[in-house]
Design an enzyme around this catalytic site. Sequence first.
Site, mmCIF file in Angstrom:
data_model
loop_
_atom_site.group_PDB
_atom_site.id
_atom_site.type_symbol
_atom_site.label_atom_id
_atom_site.label_comp_id
_atom_site.label_asym_id
_atom_site.label_seq_id
_atom_site.Cartn_x
_atom_site.Cartn_y
_atom_site.Cartn_z
ATOM 1 N N SER A 1 0.466 -1.519 4.258
ATOM 2 C CA SER A 1 0.382 -0.621 5.422
ATOM 3 C C SER A 1 1.645 -0.711 6.253
ATOM 4 C CB SER A 1 -0.806 -1.023 6.301
ATOM 5 O OG SER A 1 -0.792 -0.314 7.522
ATOM 6 N N TYR B 1 -5.995 -7.388 10.843
ATOM 7 C CA TYR B 1 -5.717 -6.457 9.740
ATOM 8 C C TYR B 1 -4.227 -6.469 9.375
ATOM 9 C CZ TYR B 1 -5.051 -1.774 7.594
ATOM 10 O OH TYR B 1 -4.702 -0.728 6.772
HETATM 11 P P1 NAD Z 1 -11.323 4.699 3.182
HETATM 12 O O1 NAD Z 1 -12.339 4.225 4.140
HETATM 13 O O2 NAD Z 1 -11.486 6.047 2.611
HETATM 14 O O3 NAD Z 1 -11.178 3.689 1.971
HETATM 15 C C1 NAD Z 1 -11.371 2.307 2.086
HETATM 16 C C2 NAD Z 1 -12.383 1.910 1.045
HETATM 17 O O4 NAD Z 1 -12.449 0.492 0.988
HETATM 18 C C3 NAD Z 1 -13.786 2.373 1.355
HETATM 19 O O5 NAD Z 1 -14.037 3.660 0.859
HETATM 20 C C4 NAD Z 1 -14.629 1.322 0.652
HETATM 21 O O6 NAD Z 1 -15.079 1.805 -0.593
HETATM 22 C C5 NAD Z 1 -13.671 0.180 0.401
HETATM 23 N N1 NAD Z 1 -14.221 -1.037 0.969
HETATM 24 C C6 NAD Z 1 -14.176 -1.461 2.248
HETATM 25 N N2 NAD Z 1 -14.857 -2.611 2.372
HETATM 26 C C7 NAD Z 1 -15.349 -2.916 1.135
HETATM 27 C C8 NAD Z 1 -16.137 -3.971 0.629
HETATM 28 N N3 NAD Z 1 -16.552 -4.998 1.401
HETATM 29 N N4 NAD Z 1 -16.487 -3.926 -0.684
HETATM 30 C C9 NAD Z 1 -16.085 -2.911 -1.475
HETATM 31 N N5 NAD Z 1 -15.309 -1.893 -1.031
HETATM 32 C C10 NAD Z 1 -14.962 -1.910 0.257
HETATM 33 O O7 NAD Z 1 -9.936 4.556 3.936
HETATM 34 P P2 NAD Z 1 -8.412 4.610 3.409
HETATM 35 O O8 NAD Z 1 -7.623 4.822 4.627
HETATM 36 O O9 NAD Z 1 -8.253 5.525 2.267
HETATM 37 O O10 NAD Z 1 -8.149 3.107 2.943
HETATM 38 C C11 NAD Z 1 -7.594 2.768 1.704
HETATM 39 C C12 NAD Z 1 -6.518 1.722 1.888
HETATM 40 O O11 NAD Z 1 -5.452 2.290 2.625
HETATM 41 C C13 NAD Z 1 -6.953 0.480 2.667
HETATM 42 O O12 NAD Z 1 -6.429 -0.679 2.043
HETATM 43 C C14 NAD Z 1 -6.294 0.677 4.009
HETATM 44 O O13 NAD Z 1 -6.042 -0.550 4.663
HETATM 45 C C15 NAD Z 1 -5.031 1.362 3.590
HETATM 46 N N6 NAD Z 1 -4.304 2.061 4.640
HETATM 47 C C16 NAD Z 1 -4.855 3.128 5.256
HETATM 48 C C17 NAD Z 1 -4.138 3.777 6.243
HETATM 49 C C18 NAD Z 1 -4.695 4.975 6.959
HETATM 50 O O14 NAD Z 1 -4.104 5.403 7.953
HETATM 51 N N7 NAD Z 1 -5.787 5.570 6.511
HETATM 52 C C19 NAD Z 1 -2.854 3.332 6.586
HETATM 53 C C20 NAD Z 1 -2.333 2.240 5.925
HETATM 54 C C21 NAD Z 1 -3.056 1.612 4.949
#
Ligand code: NAD
Length: 287
Positions: free
Chosen positions: A179, A192
């Site tokens: 991230s 985080y």
């Molecule tokens: P999202 O909520 O769509 O996806 C995250 C997924 O993580 C969830 O759908 C869930 O299936 C899974 N998850 C969470 N806790 C879990 C658990 N205990 N067991 C199994 N699965 C679990 O959101 P996203 O933003 O697409 O996140 C995906 C990745 O991107 C993450 O690692 C997040 O930190 C990273 N990220 C997101 C952003 C943003 O702005 N959205 C920015 C930087 C990094």
Amino acid sequence: MSDDQAFPPQQQDPPGSTAAMNPVPDHGEESYHGSGRLEGLRALVTGGDSGIGRAVAIAYAREGADVAISYLPEEKQDAEDTASWIERAGRRVMLLPGDLTDRETASSLPQRVVEELGALDVLVNNAGFQMARRSDGIEGITPDELDRVFKTNLYALFWLTQAAVPLMKEGSSIVNCTSIQAYDPSPTLLDYAATKAAINNVTANLATTLGPKGIRVNAVAPGPIWTPLQPATQPVEKIESFGKDTPLGRAGQPAEVAPAFVFLASPSDASYVTGTVIGVTGGKPVF
Ligand code: NAD
Ligand code: MG
């Protein structure tokens, strides 16, 4: 969404659902065109039900890969929607509900993928959790809150990777989701951000140890991306201005992140690329 539009105020409970979002994110359903970059590969995408993971799953399938997706049991609807896009791409899909904060669950997934899909060529450690800490800084983070963030983002990555590496052949790769928070940490995301900085470190270190085995290890560092994680974990005032503080002046869509995951997984395009991080941040620096 045009650059000057704010997101409508909205909140969800974690883990959040795609259908409840306004607007619904773009995962490349209508726009992503594959060109055989991952032909015949077998990929495991954690958190593949929604957000960035769904966009990666759709792109991987359209590039010719069979895709296993892991997700929390309560995300069944989102997982089935993603699965239907993988099937429509003519590829096999495997659904793996389960809580990755449980070591046995996380450790079991790579072997299950090999048994059903025949091999594991790409591991995408994408599942993640954050929660904006509203008040009293480090003192306010409870043991359970700290456990949930570290176990989801870091322990599960270790458990999955430990189980996957012995099964992976030369030419395989691991793509971790880090991230912008690893570089520019928000005080409200103290715990985080720490996990994401650790993921960068692990990515570089594993690239060194797995290089001689012909396994590449890289990461993608998204900036603000419109996914269920945001309305489920950020205060409403953050949602309304989400992404506006980037040089491009807007949040990104999951579809705009997936191509970096495709590139890093491609054995031909990224054959000499390991130990690096690609930023997809709307212009916030990752160096
Ligand atoms: P999202 O909520 O769509 O996806 C995250 C997924 O993580 C969830 O759908 C869930 O299936 C899974 N998850 C969470 N806790 C879990 C658990 N205990 N067991 C199994 N699965 C679990 O959101 P996203 O933003 O697409 O996140 C995906 C990745 O991107 C993450 O690692 C997040 O930190 C990273 N990220 C997101 C952003 C943003 O702005 N959205 C920015 C930087 C990094
Ligand atoms: Mg989800």
